[in-house]
Every structure is written in C-alpha cells, then in structure tokens.
Design an enzyme around this catalytic site. Structure first.
Site, mmCIF file in Angstrom:
data_model
loop_
_atom_site.group_PDB
_atom_site.id
_atom_site.type_symbol
_atom_site.label_atom_id
_atom_site.label_comp_id
_atom_site.label_asym_id
_atom_site.label_seq_id
_atom_site.Cartn_x
_atom_site.Cartn_y
_atom_site.Cartn_z
ATOM 1 N N GLU A 17 0.817 -1.218 0.000
ATOM 2 C CA GLU A 17 0.000 0.000 0.000
ATOM 3 C C GLU A 17 0.854 1.272 0.000
ATOM 4 O OE1 GLU A 17 -3.962 -0.966 2.328
ATOM 5 O OE2 GLU A 17 -2.288 -2.079 3.168
ATOM 6 N N SER A 163 -6.314 -3.976 1.548
ATOM 7 C CA SER A 163 -6.573 -3.627 0.151
ATOM 8 C C SER A 163 -7.033 -4.813 -0.692
ATOM 9 C CB SER A 163 -5.337 -3.015 -0.516
ATOM 10 O OG SER A 163 -5.107 -1.727 -0.004
ATOM 11 N N TYR A 232 -9.583 0.715 -6.106
ATOM 12 C CA TYR A 232 -8.641 1.714 -6.626
ATOM 13 C C TYR A 232 -8.888 2.132 -8.075
ATOM 14 C CZ TYR A 232 -6.529 0.705 -2.200
ATOM 15 O OH TYR A 232 -6.331 0.544 -0.850
ATOM 16 N N ARG A 271 -11.458 3.422 10.926
ATOM 17 C CA ARG A 271 -12.677 3.188 10.148
ATOM 18 C C ARG A 271 -13.122 1.761 10.428
ATOM 19 N NH1 ARG A 271 -11.309 2.588 4.604
ATOM 20 N NH2 ARG A 271 -11.824 0.419 4.985
ATOM 21 N N ASP A 273 -15.639 -1.359 9.470
ATOM 22 C CA ASP A 273 -16.390 -1.841 8.305
ATOM 23 C C ASP A 273 -17.353 -2.950 8.707
ATOM 24 O OD1 ASP A 273 -14.686 -0.080 7.052
ATOM 25 O OD2 ASP A 273 -13.464 -1.609 6.081
ATOM 26 N N GLU A 285 -14.140 -5.584 9.858
ATOM 27 C CA GLU A 285 -12.781 -5.279 10.300
ATOM 28 C C GLU A 285 -12.693 -3.837 10.748
ATOM 29 O OE1 GLU A 285 -9.756 -5.069 7.357
ATOM 30 O OE2 GLU A 285 -11.044 -4.205 5.835
ATOM 31 N N ASN A 287 -9.859 -0.618 10.529
ATOM 32 C CA ASN A 287 -8.605 -0.118 9.956
ATOM 33 C C ASN A 287 -8.118 1.058 10.783
ATOM 34 O OD1 ASN A 287 -8.206 -1.525 7.178
ATOM 35 N ND2 ASN A 287 -10.380 -1.051 7.293
ATOM 36 N N GLY A 291 -7.361 4.708 4.275
ATOM 37 C CA GLY A 291 -7.029 5.652 3.198
ATOM 38 C C GLY A 291 -7.434 7.051 3.646
HETATM 39 N N1 LIG Z 1 -17.257 -12.802 5.020
HETATM 40 C C1 LIG Z 1 -17.483 -12.039 3.965
HETATM 41 N N2 LIG Z 1 -18.707 -11.993 3.394
HETATM 42 C C2 LIG Z 1 -18.953 -11.224 2.300
HETATM 43 N N3 LIG Z 1 -18.014 -10.470 1.705
HETATM 44 C C3 LIG Z 1 -16.769 -10.478 2.214
HETATM 45 C C4 LIG Z 1 -16.448 -11.249 3.371
HETATM 46 N N4 LIG Z 1 -15.148 -11.050 3.651
HETATM 47 C C5 LIG Z 1 -14.680 -10.201 2.726
HETATM 48 N N5 LIG Z 1 -15.641 -9.859 1.851
HETATM 49 C C6 LIG Z 1 -15.462 -8.956 0.715
HETATM 50 O O1 LIG Z 1 -14.065 -8.789 0.498
HETATM 51 C C7 LIG Z 1 -13.662 -7.440 0.751
HETATM 52 C C8 LIG Z 1 -12.274 -7.400 1.375
HETATM 53 O O2 LIG Z 1 -12.258 -8.118 2.580
HETATM 54 P P1 LIG Z 1 -11.679 -7.532 3.925
HETATM 55 O O3 LIG Z 1 -11.810 -8.566 4.977
HETATM 56 O O4 LIG Z 1 -12.321 -6.220 4.206
HETATM 57 O O5 LIG Z 1 -10.131 -7.357 3.585
HETATM 58 P P2 LIG Z 1 -9.191 -6.065 3.421
HETATM 59 O O6 LIG Z 1 -8.528 -5.927 4.753
HETATM 60 O O7 LIG Z 1 -8.225 -6.446 2.363
HETATM 61 O O8 LIG Z 1 -10.064 -4.893 3.087
HETATM 62 C C9 LIG Z 1 -14.765 -6.887 1.631
HETATM 63 O O9 LIG Z 1 -14.816 -5.499 1.525
HETATM 64 C C10 LIG Z 1 -15.990 -7.588 1.046
HETATM 65 O O10 LIG Z 1 -16.427 -7.006 -0.184
HETATM 66 MG MG LIG Z 2 -11.722 -4.239 4.071
#
Ligand SMILES: Nc1ncnc2c1ncn2[C@@H]1O[C@H](COP(=O)(O)OP(=O)(O)O)[C@@H](O)[C@H]1O
Ligand SMILES: [Mg+2]
Length: 332
Positions: A17, A163, A232, A271, A273, A285, A287, A291
C-alpha cells in the site's frame, strides 16, 4: 495548540500500500496550514530505508532520519508525528513501537491496537470474546489441511494484509486449494470465512477515550465483492451517504463502531467496516490508518457529518498530543 506545531509526516512504507500512502500523505501535507505548522516529511522507501524530505533529494538514513539544518535531529524533537502508512510495517504496531520509544506524540492507534486490528484472526477472536458480532472463520497455518466447515461461498484471506490483496471468494470445493495457495503467498496464516450477506457499510470514528462515530456510508459496487480493482479504479465504488438502512440498524452500526474502537484500544482515528443484513449487523474489520485523502471514505463520511478534511487533520494532531500527555500521567 496556539504556538507553531512541528509535524513530521511519515509516508510510503514497505507494504504493497506504499503508493496509497503517498497519496494519503500528499493530502495531509496540503491540509496542514503553513501559518500554524512546520512540516517535515520522512519518506520510507519500499526497501525500508528512511529518507528526509519527500524522497527526491536522496538523503538516505539507515532506519531513522538524520538531521539537517532545516529538519529536527530526531523524531523526538517534533511535536507530533503523523504516520500516514498503511498495511504491514506501518499500520501494524511496528512504527508505533518506534514512536513510543522516541517518546513523541503520534496520530492513531498505539502498538497493541494497531497489531490487533492488523491480524484478522486475532481481531475476530478478541471481538467475539468481548461480545461484538463478527463473521465466522477458521484459521489455517501454512502446511495445514485445506478445510471449510461453512459451506460455500467462503472468503479466503491472508490474516495480515489489506486492500483485498490475496483474497478470493471461493464458490466450490475444487477452488479452495488454489485460493489457499494465493493467500499463503502473502502470509503463513490464512483465514477461511463464512460469507456475510446484505450491504457493506463503513463508519468513521474519531477521538481518544470518548470517540464519536460519523454517519455510516454504504459501499455500492459494480463488482461481486470489494476487490482491489473496485477499491482503486475510479468509479469502481460509489459511496452512498446516508446508508439506506433502518434507523435502528444505523444506530447499531454507530454504537458498534465506537464499541469496536474502544475494545481494540484505538486512539485518534479508525474506520470500522460492517455487513448489514436487515437488522443483523456484523463487524468485518477495523482499519487503524484507513485511506486518508479528502475523497477517501474516512474523510467523506466526516465531511457528510459536518467535519471537513482540514479540521480532521488538526483534530487528529491535537488528539495525538492529548493522548501522550494523558499516558505520561501514569507511573510504570
Ligand atoms: N465474510 C465475507 N462476506 C462477504 N463479503 C466479504 C467477506 N469477507 C470479505 N468480503 C469482501 O471482500 C472485501 C475485502 O475483505 P476484507 O476482509 O475487508 O479485507 P481487506 O482488509 O483487504 O479490506 C470486503 O470489503 C468484502 O467485499
Ligand atoms: Mg476491508
């Protein structure tokens, strides 16, 4: 803060990143009012070397910046450090540990909060223990047997990255080994996570011991999930504020955002989510250094909640100073 404030902005870093950090940092530098702030920049290169200035002048330091007549001798000589770094070696407690040792105020979460939020497996385990609803997952170590107790689809992710790098959505058993291999390229620890349904929401938090949540925003995608391209590529994602959810669900998202911030032990900003399906709200999660450009979700949500970007930057510098003052009051 009435006197001039000396700020060191850390930018770049060793993670994938790096480029995103440069963009975030450029925005922070533009927002720091020259009437009030003396700004030094410290660029961390992809190879981990630190440089004073933006990296164009070639003054390389080994691991810490070297002084010039224009720049403070050590990070300990500035009033506040703004580590605008995302991902591993920036957002994961490592740089935060260095700044703790230097005894200098810095923006954002401390060592443990940063490390905890970076590790999706440990984060979810701790949140479950605190009664915060998160998606179900198992953890697989490199060399371990591929398994999935959840049915399909599932998400396979490196435990400590961001990301969407290394993440796959897996729809059938025969896709699982390749998804695990892809994730293991980034981390010896991988999680397999049950798919959550409904909307994806994000909520910004600011503060130290009394954090506040922004209006939550809804992530509207063209793609099936929020992958690297969607994040992105311009137009890959549309942020809808306010999110189209019920008032009770909105209140729950905001309360859980603050609760998660507190439970992780964050300071300054984060942030949080979510996945929201009707009345069901799950934390995905947190963060600790999201960003951070004016068009990033973090800032847009505050803009929509009445806190414009330059005020956000001022406030975060003030919070960093206030936190260190408070911590210095404790004996150890
Ligand atoms: N358990 C889940 N159910 C539905 N979508 C998911 C799930 N886990 C991840 N995603 C999708 O994948 C994206 C990235 O996952 P995430 O865990 O937020 O990782 P990162 O830390 O890379 O952002 C999420 O924003 C969502 O769109
Ligand atoms: Mg995420």
């Amino acid at each position: 803060m009435s006197k001039r404030v000396r700020v060191a902005v850390l930018l770049g870093g060793r993670s994938s990143e790096h480029e995103i950090s440069l963009e975030s940092a450029r925005s922070v530098l533009q927002a720091l009012d020259p009437e009030r702030y003396d700004v030094a920049t410290v660029a961390i290169r992809r190879d981990g070397r630190w440089e004073l200035g933006t990296g164009d002048d070639g003054s390389v330091a080994e691991t810490l910046p070297v002084p010039t007549d224009k720049v403070p001798a050590t990070l300990g000589e500035v009033d506040v450090v703004f580590p605008v770094l995302h991902g591993p070696f920036g957002e994961d407690g490592t740089v935060q540990g260095l700044l703790e040792l230097a005894g200098v105020p810095y923006v954002g979460a401390g060592v443990l909060g940063s490390a905890l939020a970076m590790d999706k497996d440990v984060f979810k385990a701790v949140m479950r223990d605190r009664g915060i609803p998160v998606t179900r997952n198992i953890t697989i170590r490199k060399g371990g047997k591929p398994q999935n107790p959840f049915g399909f689809p599932v998400f396979v992710k490196p435990a400590r990255l961001g990301s969407s790098v290394g993440i796959s959505k897996v729809s059938s058993p025969d896709e699982l080994p390749a998804a695990l291999d892809a994730a293991f390229e980034h981390d010896p620890l991988v999680i397999v996570e049950a798919m959550a349904h409904g909307l994806e929401l994000e909520c910004s938090v600011i503060g130290n011991s009394h954090p506040e949540a922004s209006q939550p925003g809804e992530i509207v995608l063209r793609s099936d999930w929020y992958d690297y391209e969607a994040k992105y590529t311009p137009g890959g994602m549309e942020l809808v504020v306010p999110a189209r959810i019920s008032d009770p669900a909105r209140a729950r998202v905001q309360a859980l955002a603050v609760e998660t911030f507190v439970r992780v032990g964050c300071s300054g900003l984060a942030r949080v989510d979510f996945f929201v399906d009707g009345d069901e709200v799950l934390v995905n999660e947190l963060n600790t250094m999201p960003g951070f450009t004016p068009t990033s979700v973090y800032a847009k949500l505050w803009q929509a909640s009445g806190l414009p970007y330059p005020d956000l930057v001022d406030r975060l510098c003030e919070l960093a100073v206030a936190r260190l003052e408070r911590e210095r009051a404790y004996r150890f």
